[in-house]
Design a protein around this motif. Structure first.
Motif, PDB file in Angstrom:
ATOM      1  N   TYR A  33     -36.843   2.108   9.204  1.00  0.00           N
ATOM      2  CA  TYR A  33     -37.178   0.947   9.180  1.00  0.00           C
ATOM      3  C   TYR A  33     -37.144  -0.553   8.670  1.00  0.00           C
ATOM      4  O   TYR A  33     -36.234  -0.942   8.619  1.00  0.00           O
ATOM      5  CB  TYR A  33     -38.041   0.546  10.522  1.00  0.00           C
ATOM      6  N   ASP A  77     -45.298   3.877   4.727  1.00  0.00           N
ATOM      7  CA  ASP A  77     -45.831   5.691   4.741  1.00  0.00           C
ATOM      8  C   ASP A  77     -46.522   6.222   4.212  1.00  0.00           C
ATOM      9  O   ASP A  77     -47.440   6.907   5.159  1.00  0.00           O
ATOM     10  CB  ASP A  77     -44.164   6.312   4.984  1.00  0.00           C
ATOM     11  N   GLY A  96     -40.765   0.110   3.649  1.00  0.00           N
ATOM     12  CA  GLY A  96     -41.288   1.447   4.297  1.00  0.00           C
ATOM     13  C   GLY A  96     -41.780   2.358   3.263  1.00  0.00           C
ATOM     14  O   GLY A  96     -42.769   3.255   4.348  1.00  0.00           O
ATOM     15  N   TYR A 113     -41.019   4.708   8.772  1.00  0.00           N
ATOM     16  CA  TYR A 113     -41.133   3.369   8.350  1.00  0.00           C
ATOM     17  C   TYR A 113     -40.146   3.708   7.573  1.00  0.00           C
ATOM     18  O   TYR A 113     -39.659   1.992   7.399  1.00  0.00           O
ATOM     19  CB  TYR A 113     -42.651   2.865   8.038  1.00  0.00           C
TER      20      TYR A 113
END
Length: 70
Positions: free
Chosen positions: A18, A63, A59, A15
């Motif tokens: 992203y 995570d 992110g 993540y």
């Protein structure tokens, strides 16, 4: 079997990547919108950076929460 375990290690920061991408994109869009109203080049310097920072933090949090569930 070791390759399967190694693949789990590679997806640890899924993540985060992203978050970096979407945060930078969101920051650039935010710079365009602010640039319409403010006539200073500092908007173009700081807005994408703040978007990138916000995406990275988001992110990292996602995570961390993903790794706690497993």
């Amino acid at each position: 079997m070791p390759e399967h375990n190694n693949n789990k290690q590679d997806n640890k920061n899924y993540y985060l990547s992203y978050g970096i991408g979407f945060g930078l994109l969101g920051g650039a869009i935010f710079a365009v919108i602010l640039g319409l109203f403010l006539d200073t080049p500092l908007v173009w310097a700081y807005a994408p950076g703040f978007g990138l920072l916000a995406g990275m933090i988001t992110g990292i949090i996602m995570d961390t929460n993903k790794n706690k569930k497993k």
